[in-house]
Design an enzyme around this catalytic site. Structure first.
Site, PDB file in Angstrom:
ATOM      1  N   HIS A   3      15.047  12.762 -36.631  1.00  0.00           N
ATOM      2  CA  HIS A   3      14.478  13.990 -36.062  1.00  0.00           C
ATOM      3  C   HIS A   3      14.304  13.845 -34.552  1.00  0.00           C
ATOM      4  O   HIS A   3      13.892  12.795 -34.059  1.00  0.00           O
ATOM      5  CB  HIS A   3      13.133  14.279 -36.730  1.00  0.00           C
ATOM      6  CG  HIS A   3      12.592  15.644 -36.463  1.00  0.00           C
ATOM      7  ND1 HIS A   3      11.984  15.984 -35.278  1.00  0.00           N
ATOM      8  CD2 HIS A   3      12.547  16.760 -37.236  1.00  0.00           C
ATOM      9  CE1 HIS A   3      11.592  17.245 -35.330  1.00  0.00           C
ATOM     10  NE2 HIS A   3      11.929  17.737 -36.505  1.00  0.00           N
ATOM     11  N   CYS A  12       3.534  29.209 -34.157  1.00  0.00           N
ATOM     12  CA  CYS A  12       2.324  28.581 -33.631  1.00  0.00           C
ATOM     13  C   CYS A  12       2.348  28.722 -32.112  1.00  0.00           C
ATOM     14  O   CYS A  12       3.331  29.173 -31.522  1.00  0.00           O
ATOM     15  CB  CYS A  12       2.270  27.107 -34.021  1.00  0.00           C
ATOM     16  SG  CYS A  12       3.611  26.119 -33.316  1.00  0.00           S
ATOM     17  N   GLU A  42      12.069  14.931 -32.492  1.00  0.00           N
ATOM     18  CA  GLU A  42      10.728  14.564 -32.046  1.00  0.00           C
ATOM     19  C   GLU A  42      10.471  13.072 -32.217  1.00  0.00           C
ATOM     20  O   GLU A  42       9.942  12.406 -31.323  1.00  0.00           O
ATOM     21  CB  GLU A  42       9.663  15.361 -32.806  1.00  0.00           C
ATOM     22  CG  GLU A  42       8.254  15.001 -32.368  1.00  0.00           C
ATOM     23  CD  GLU A  42       7.172  15.576 -33.271  1.00  0.00           C
ATOM     24  OE1 GLU A  42       6.141  14.900 -33.444  1.00  0.00           O
ATOM     25  OE2 GLU A  42       7.361  16.684 -33.813  1.00  0.00           O
ATOM     26  N   CYS A  63       5.935  20.528 -26.703  1.00  0.00           N
ATOM     27  CA  CYS A  63       4.624  20.898 -27.242  1.00  0.00           C
ATOM     28  C   CYS A  63       3.557  19.881 -26.838  1.00  0.00           C
ATOM     29  O   CYS A  63       3.802  18.670 -26.818  1.00  0.00           O
ATOM     30  CB  CYS A  63       4.717  20.980 -28.771  1.00  0.00           C
ATOM     31  SG  CYS A  63       3.145  21.287 -29.596  1.00  0.00           S
TER      32      CYS A  63
END
Length: 411
Positions: A181, A62, A183, A153
Site C-alpha cells: 500500500h 472524511c 501509505e 493527510c
C-alpha cells in the site's frame, strides 16, 4: 534527508478565499448529493416498493479526503497554464481519479514500485496524494525543481512522526499494514531515515504477528523469516538483532481492534523474552489509527447492532483499505456486497461485487429478490456522496420506484 527537505520552488497558497469559493462550487457540482445530505441530517430511512434503506451514521468523505480533493481542484485554478501531474491516485476511488484526469491532470504511474518521472521539468506541478509518498520519490521530484502540492493527510503524518521517533531511539518500526500500500511504503521510508540505518517490518495480519512473536521469544530460522517477509522488511534487516527493541505503528486505515491485538501480542512476546521489568527498554507503541476510519467502523457496528438488516451494501473503491475493512466487518454479520458504483446492481436477481477473498469481481444471483427487505448502506472515506445517491436510486429503480416520489412523501 529529513522531512524538512529544502524546496527549490516557492510555496504557493492554494487556499485563498477566492480559490476555495471556485473549488467549492466545482466539487459540489461533481460530488454533492442532496438526497444523502437529507437522509444524513434527518436520520430518516427511505422506504418504498418493499425496500427500506438505512444509512450508517458516519460514511463517505472524511476531512483528509475532502482536503486532498480541494487542493487538487485548487491546483487547476492557481496553475491554469502549467502541466499538472498526480503521483498515482489522489485517493482510492476510481470515479474521483477519473474526474481529475478529465480536468487535465495527468497521472504518473509506478513501474516496478518506482514512479517514472521522466519528462518532468521545473515548470511542472506535481500533486502528492492523501496517503503521501516515499522519501526517495519526494527527493527526486524536488531535485527536478517541480512545484509540489502536498495533500498528505495529517493522520498519516502523525504516524511518520512516530516512526521517526522510534528510529531516533534505535527501535525497529513494526508496521501493521499492507506492505504494497502507498501509505505503508511512505511510512516505511520514514522509518529507514536519512542515513538508511533505520529498520522496519510490516505485518499484515495476526498470523504474521504470531510468527514474529514466536521469533522474538525463541528465535528461529533467519532465512525462513526473511523469505516470509520478503518485500516487507528494510534492507539489511536481521531478525536476530532488529527485533530486540521495537515500536508498533500502523497504516491508518487498518481495523483498530486488530492493530490493538498486534500491539498486545508483540508486547507480551517482548515481556516473555526480556521480563516485565525491562519492557520499557524494548517496546514502544502509540495509537495512530485514523479517527475517521474508526468513526466509520464504529458507525457500521452500531447500525448492525441496532437495526434489523437483511443485507449490507458497501460502496467504494476496491483498492481502498478502509472500505475493504467495512466490507469485512459486514461479512461477519450478514450478506454483504462491496460495489464501486451503482452500475454493479445489474438487476434484482444479479449483483456484480468485489470478493475480498478471491480478489476479483463476482456475480451473485438472487441477491435482492421480490419480498420485503431492509438494506443497510455505508461507504468508505474515499467515496463521494453522489455515488451513494446513485446506489440508492438504483435500488429503488429495481422495484420500479422513483426516489423523488419517496422524498416528497417523507417530507
Amino acid at each position: 534527508m529529513t522531512e524538512k527537505i529544502q524546496q527549490k520552488t516557492s510555496k504557493v497558497n492554494l487556499r485563498t478565499p477566492e480559490v476555495m469559493n471556485l473549488v467549492k462550487a466545482e466539487v459540489e457540482s461533481h460530488y454533492r448529493s442532496p438526497l444523502v445530505e437529507y437522509l444524513r441530517t434527518t436520520g430518516r430511512y427511505l422506504s418504498g416498493g418493499g425496500i427500506t434503506v438505512k444509512l450508517a451514521k458516519a460514511f463517505g468523505f472524511c476531512y483528509g479526503v475532502e482536503r486532498a480533493i480541494d487542493l487538487a481542484y485548487a491546483t487547476t485554478k492557481v496553475f491554469p497554464t502549467k502541466r499538472i501531474y498526480l503521483l498515482g491516485e489522489i485517493i482510492h476511488n476510481p470515479e474521483v481519479n477519473d474526474q481529475l484526469t478529465a480536468m487535465g491532470i495527468k497521472r504518473l504511474q509506478a513501474v516496478q514500485g518506482r514512479y517514472s518521472l521522466d519528462g518532468l521539468t521545473a515548470d511542472d506541478v506535481v500533486i502528492i496524494p492523501a496517503f503521501g509518498a516515499e522519501v526517495e520519490t519526494m527527493k527526486r521530484i524536488q531535485q527536478i525543481g517541480c512545484q509540489i502540492v502536498d495533500t498528505t493527510c495529517g493522520d498519516v503524518m502523525t504516524v511518520w512522526k512516530r516512526v521517526r521517533q522510534y528510529r531516533n531511539e534505535g527501535a525497529t518500526s513494526i508496521i501493521h499494514g499492507k506492505a504494497w500500500h502507498e501509505e505503508t511504503k511512505a511510512t516505511a521510508s520514514r522509518a529507514i531515515g536519512e542515513d538508511g540505518n533505520g529498520q522496519y517490518l510490516v505485518v499484515y495480519n495476526l498470523e504474521e504477528t504470531d510468527y514474529v512473536c514466536n521469533y522474538i521469544r525463541y528465535g528461529g530460522d533467519k532465512q525462513e523469516f526473511l523469505q516470509k517477509f520478503k518485500g516487507a522488511v528494510s534492507p539489511g534487516f536481521d531478525p536476530d538483532i532488529h527485533l530486540r527493541h521495537v515500536g508498533v505503528a500502523n497504516q491508518t486505515t487498518m481495523m483498530r481492534g486488530e492493530t490493538e491485538e498486534v500491539q498486545r501480542r508483540i508486547c507480551k512476546a517482548i515481556e516473555d523474552r526480556y521480563g516485565k521489568e525491562n519492557l520499557h527498554k524494548h517496546f514502544r507503541f502509540f495509537d495512530t489509527i485514523c479517527g475517521a476510519t474508526q468513526e466509520r467502523q464504529d458507525a457500521l457496528l452500531d447500525m448492525l447492532d441496532r437495526e434489523k438488516l437483511d443485507l449490507l451494501i458497501v460502496v467504494g473503491g476496491y483498492n481502498s483499505s478502509n472500505t475493504s475493512h467495512l466490507a469485512e466487518i459486514g461479512e461477519g454479520r450478514l450478506p454483504t456486497y462491496f460495489i464501486k458504483n451503482a452500475e454493479k446492481l445489474i438487476s434484482s436477481q444479479q449483483i456484480r461485487h468485489w470478493n475480498l477473498h478471491e480478489g476479483r469481481e463476482v456475480i451473485t444471483e438472487g441477491w435482492l429478490g421480490e419480498g420485503e427487505i431492509n438494506v443497510g448502506i455505508t461507504a468508505g472515506a474515499s467515496c463521494p456522496n453522489n455515488l451513494i445517491e446513485e446506489t440508492i436510486q438504483r435500488l429503488f429503480e429495481l422495484r420500479g420506484i422513483g426516489v423523488e416520489s419517496l422524498l416528497a412523501n417523507s417530507k
